[in-house]
Design a protein around this motif. Structure first.
Motif, short mmCIF file in Angstrom:
data_model
loop_
_atom_site.label_atom_id
_atom_site.label_comp_id
_atom_site.label_asym_id
_atom_site.label_seq_id
_atom_site.Cartn_x
_atom_site.Cartn_y
_atom_site.Cartn_z
N PRO A 23 46.92 43.05 39.61
CA PRO A 23 48.31 42.63 39.85
C PRO A 23 48.39 41.64 41.01
N THR A 24 49.37 40.73 40.94
CA THR A 24 49.53 39.71 41.96
C THR A 24 50.57 40.10 43.02
N THR A 25 51.49 41.02 42.67
CA THR A 25 52.61 41.33 43.57
C THR A 25 52.19 41.81 44.95
N PRO A 26 51.25 42.76 45.06
CA PRO A 26 50.94 43.28 46.40
C PRO A 26 50.04 42.39 47.24
N LEU A 27 49.49 41.32 46.67
CA LEU A 27 48.50 40.52 47.39
C LEU A 27 49.08 39.84 48.63
N ASP A 28 50.38 39.52 48.60
CA ASP A 28 50.99 38.83 49.72
C ASP A 28 51.13 39.71 50.96
N ASP A 29 50.89 41.00 50.82
CA ASP A 29 50.99 41.92 51.96
C ASP A 29 49.67 42.03 52.72
N TYR A 30 48.65 41.26 52.30
CA TYR A 30 47.32 41.38 52.89
C TYR A 30 46.74 40.01 53.21
#
Length: 508
Positions: free
Chosen positions: A97-104
């Motif tokens: 998934p791409t959604t959580p990647l921006d949190d890291y």
């Protein structure tokens, strides 16, 4: 989705600017291009990433893959971008998934089997993440190799998630019940007590030991001169154990420099660095260098000791590069496209022989060097560099009686306590060591009575001292007074300081 954007960081000296890793998949002939000013190591990432993705059981897209590392004018180096590139490909192809990647933010070099290998600069990257969050930017967690977790965890306020492989990282994002989520790293390394060589191991050499104590108390530079086997190196190795304990900020800054060089050791956390480069070292090895600037020995000694043994054997041009950092505590490594600043607040201790054969002034009469030969040898050390040495001490060889006698010197921990008390007095008075006092501060804090002023003027005339040497003697006298617990510099303190400033003397 055929586009994925992840965050990582490059290294530019002590800074770690943010890098956006943009991965785009398009139809057409299969290709894999990396753009955005990558160096050779980054260009080679496509081979490591492709093999790691396949080895971990994922599908490598049979499409045109373009990886853009933004900003385009910032040089990118090392394998730290392997992990975000691999995750970007998997996200763009819909495998994670791409959604959580921006949190890291991500960093890690991949092996062909998908294992994560350690990277240099993890501590500097964590520092940059905290700074950016404090300025109002988004607070992100940091996923990095397991081997780098201890150093990155030294930076408070940043969530650290170490991983051993690409599979583990992907499992973190694919886990629906949290069973495969990466555990957050909580433990920073604990400082280890002791571990320094003890000064009580050294027999005799009362004057040299006293000089070490003074040098440690005021963070003064020190030069030992003496024949082979007199104990110069043995004495120098014990200086770090006498220095005041490091503050948290000092320890973090020193650890960050070591992290950039890939030599951070968690077991040496909160311990003063001690660097002793060989006399064949080049200028870039001392001050730093490389296509992408890396810290040199003087920066790796930041907060600690730089020991130059066989000082006269160093190339004179190499030694001259020390002069500016000794004054400023900072070094700037410039290249055509960019430059990098590194801290270099080190304490210099050096040792050398008095002549080419080493036995000038020795009672054995072994020395056959002429005055001209001795002068030529000692002239390898430039006047400006000698001028920056605060204490110049002659170390004489021990007699048989001294060798057979039991050592009676105080142990290093006892001397270190006296040093710490003197250093505390300096911090309370001026907020820094005596060695760092400016000219106006010397005039204000190192005042002399009329008799002492006359003595110092006469010594300056007799030994032909420069203005720099004049002020350095006053700083050393101030340190001796601090060790003595005295509010003012007394005549005895100044006399002792003058004795440590005699310098090299071919007629001795």
């Amino acid at each position: 989705m055929s586009l994925a954007v992840l965050k990582s960081r490059a290294l530019a000296g002590m800074e770690a600017p943010e890098v956006s890793v943009e991965v785009h998949l398009a139809n057409g002939l299969p290709a894999f291009a990396i753009v955005g000013l990558p160096d050779t190591e980054v260009k080679e990432a496509r081979h490591r990433v492709q093999a790691a993705i396949i080895s971990c059981g994922f599908d490598m897209p049979n499409q045109r893959i373009t990886v853009n590392l933004a900003p385009a004018d910032l040089p990118k180096e090392s394998g730290r971008l392997d992990l975000p590139i691999a995750l970007g490909i998997l996200a763009a192809s819909g495998q994670i998934p791409t959604t959580p990647l921006d949190d890291y933010e991500f960093a890690g070099e991949l092996s062909l089997t998908g294992e994560l290998r350690p990277i240099p600069g993890a501590l500097a990257m964590a520092f940059a993440m905290r700074r950016h969050a404090n300025r109002g930017s988004k607070q992100r967690a940091f996923i990095l190799p397991l081997a780098n977790a201890a150093e990155a965890a030294l930076v408070s306020g940043v969530a650290i998630y170490p991983a051993a492989s690409l599979v583990q990282v992907c499992g973190h994002f694919l886990s629906t019940d949290g069973s495969a989520a990466l555990p957050r790293h909580q433990t920073a390394p604990e400082p280890e007590a002791g571990g320094y060589p003890d000064l009580s191991d050294v027999k005799g050499q009362t004057i040299a030991k006293r000089g070490l104590e003074i040098a440690a108390a005021g963070r003064h530079n020190l030069l030992f001169v003496g024949p082979p086997g007199a104990g110069k190196s043995m004495l120098a190795l014990r200086l770090a154990g006498l220095l005041p304990p490091m503050t948290d900020d000092e320890a973090l800054e020193a650890a960050a420099v070591q992290s950039l060089a890939g030599c951070f050791d968690a077991a040496r956390w909160m311990r003063r660095p001690f660097r002793a480069p060989h006399h064949t070292a080049s200028g870039p090895a001392l001050v730093g260098g490389g296509g992408t600037p890396r810290p040199g020995e003087i920066s790796l000694a930041h907060g600690g000791v730089l020991f130059l043994d066989e000082l006269a054997e160093f190339d004179r041009r190499v030694l001259e590069v020390l002069r500016q950092p000794m004054e400023t505590g900072m070094v700037t490594v410039s290249r055509a496209s960019h430059h990098a600043d590194f801290p270099a607040r080190f304490q210099l201790i050096a040792a050398m022989n008095p002549c080419p054969c080493g036995y000038h002034g020795h009672d054995s009469g072994k020395c056959k060097c002429t005055s001209e030969t001795i002068h030529r040898y000692q002239s390898r050390i430039s006047g400006p560099l000698l001028d920056r040495m605060d204490l110049l001490i002659h170390v004489n060889p021990l007699t048989t009686d001294e060798l057979e006698r039991e050592a009676t010197t105080d142990a290093s921990p006892e001397i270190a306590r006296r040093v710490a008390r003197a250093f505390t007095r300096q911090l309370e008075r001026q907020g820094k060591s005596n060695q760092q006092l400016g000219t106006r501060e010397v005039e204000r804090l190192c005042k002399l009575d009329p008799a002492s002023k006359a003595m110092l003027r006469e010594s300056m005339k007799q030994f032909n001292w420069s203005a720099r040497a004049y002020h350095r003697v006053q700083r050393v006298a101030r340190t001796i007074a601090d060790l003595d617990g005295s509010r003012s510099i007394e005549e005895k303190h100044l006399k002792e300081a003058i004795q440590y400033r005699r310098g090299l003397d071919v007629t001795k």
